[in-house]
Design a protein around this motif. Sequence first.
Motif, short mmCIF file in Angstrom:
data_model
loop_
_atom_site.label_atom_id
_atom_site.label_comp_id
_atom_site.label_asym_id
_atom_site.label_seq_id
_atom_site.Cartn_x
_atom_site.Cartn_y
_atom_site.Cartn_z
N TYR A 29 -1.87 6.85 7.06
CA TYR A 29 -3.20 6.45 6.58
C TYR A 29 -4.30 6.90 7.53
N LEU A 80 -7.64 -2.40 1.90
CA LEU A 80 -7.18 -1.98 0.57
C LEU A 80 -8.27 -2.07 -0.49
N SER A 114 0.82 -1.22 0.00
CA SER A 114 0.00 0.00 0.00
C SER A 114 0.85 1.26 0.00
N ASN A 137 -5.82 -6.73 6.04
CA ASN A 137 -5.59 -5.48 5.30
C ASN A 137 -5.99 -5.63 3.84
N VAL A 185 0.45 4.52 -2.28
CA VAL A 185 -0.68 5.42 -2.01
C VAL A 185 -0.18 6.72 -1.37
#
Length: 377
Positions: free
Chosen positions: A312, A366, A246, A361, A249
């Motif tokens: 995040y 996600l 991730s 996750n 991102v």
Amino acid sequence: MEYFLKHRHATWLELFFDLVFVSSIGVVTHNLAHTHNNHLTSEQIWLFPLQFIIIWWIWTVHTLFSNRFNHDNRIERIFSLTIMFLMIVMAAFFGDDLFQNYPAFVGFYAVIKLILVFLFFRASNQDQHSVSYARKSGYVILFGTGISAFSIFMETPLREIILVSGILIEMLGIYLVSTRNLEKPKPVHREHLVERIGLSSIILLGESIISLTGTLRSVNWDILSIVAAVTGFIMIGLIWWIYYDSFPVNERIKSMTNGFPMLYSHLFLAMGFVIMANVIRHAILNDLNMNEFRILAITGMSFFYIGKQTVYIVFIPPFRKRMTINTLVCIFITIASTFLPKIEYALVGITIGMLFYTFANFKFILTKDISEYVTKE
């Protein structure tokens, strides 16, 4: 190098700087690697974060400068190489005998910081868009370094408190300069910052592999040692997988303009990597009592989650609830695992917790729609 150069990447010198940073961290990590009659001494435990934060802060200040002002010219290269040399020499003072050479250690630290102050002041004369930011940042670093240097006149524990206080004042001061300044500095270069943090993190994970390899050379092979070694590598692989899957991102988060949540949470991430490397080492060697192993494991996993998730949670609201649930479940599994009868079993349980976290996750986080919070790819 132009600041707004499209697809800007870390320079070769910055990559070299990261290697020196991690090599210095490796010296500090040594504090947690060796036990005395199956115990870590109190001195080993408190010296680790003290020394770690000093090296990390030097790296962070250099990264702050490079992100906004680096032109990769000869003068900047010479000063960066000088800092690298001084970091290598300074690292020679780390260890249980740090305070026997404390004035020399603080002297090297102060010189490194003064070079960084000079670079910020120099940038204020060259970059008309961030004159106030660069100059005020230089003054903040100078002030904090002065406080840390004053610690040479004190005795323990006041000495350590003053040393770290100088760094904390710098951290707060630079943040305020960046966010409360009437002359708004140009925003952080997200792509470059994310890459620098990602590269330093992968090198730290590489140190975990080196630690694993070194541990296997001195292990007495039996079925439990083999299980611990395999489990340790699986743990490192899972950490890599969930962290970097991730990671891109971060480059696209719209509201991340100053980068401080990512920079400051990197301290916990880096410490988490190093602590977990030692958790794996002690599980393979079975050379640490369970109570101290439990503290290391829970601390290392918690630091990893803080470092991984802060950005995040701050910038992408749809992730918050599920990330919190996943983390609590995984920490519960970690705590429960450390009550198993053998340290090798505990490592297996902790890895199962990380496996759950990775699966959860991909399954629940996600898959969420975050298009409102990130730019298009």
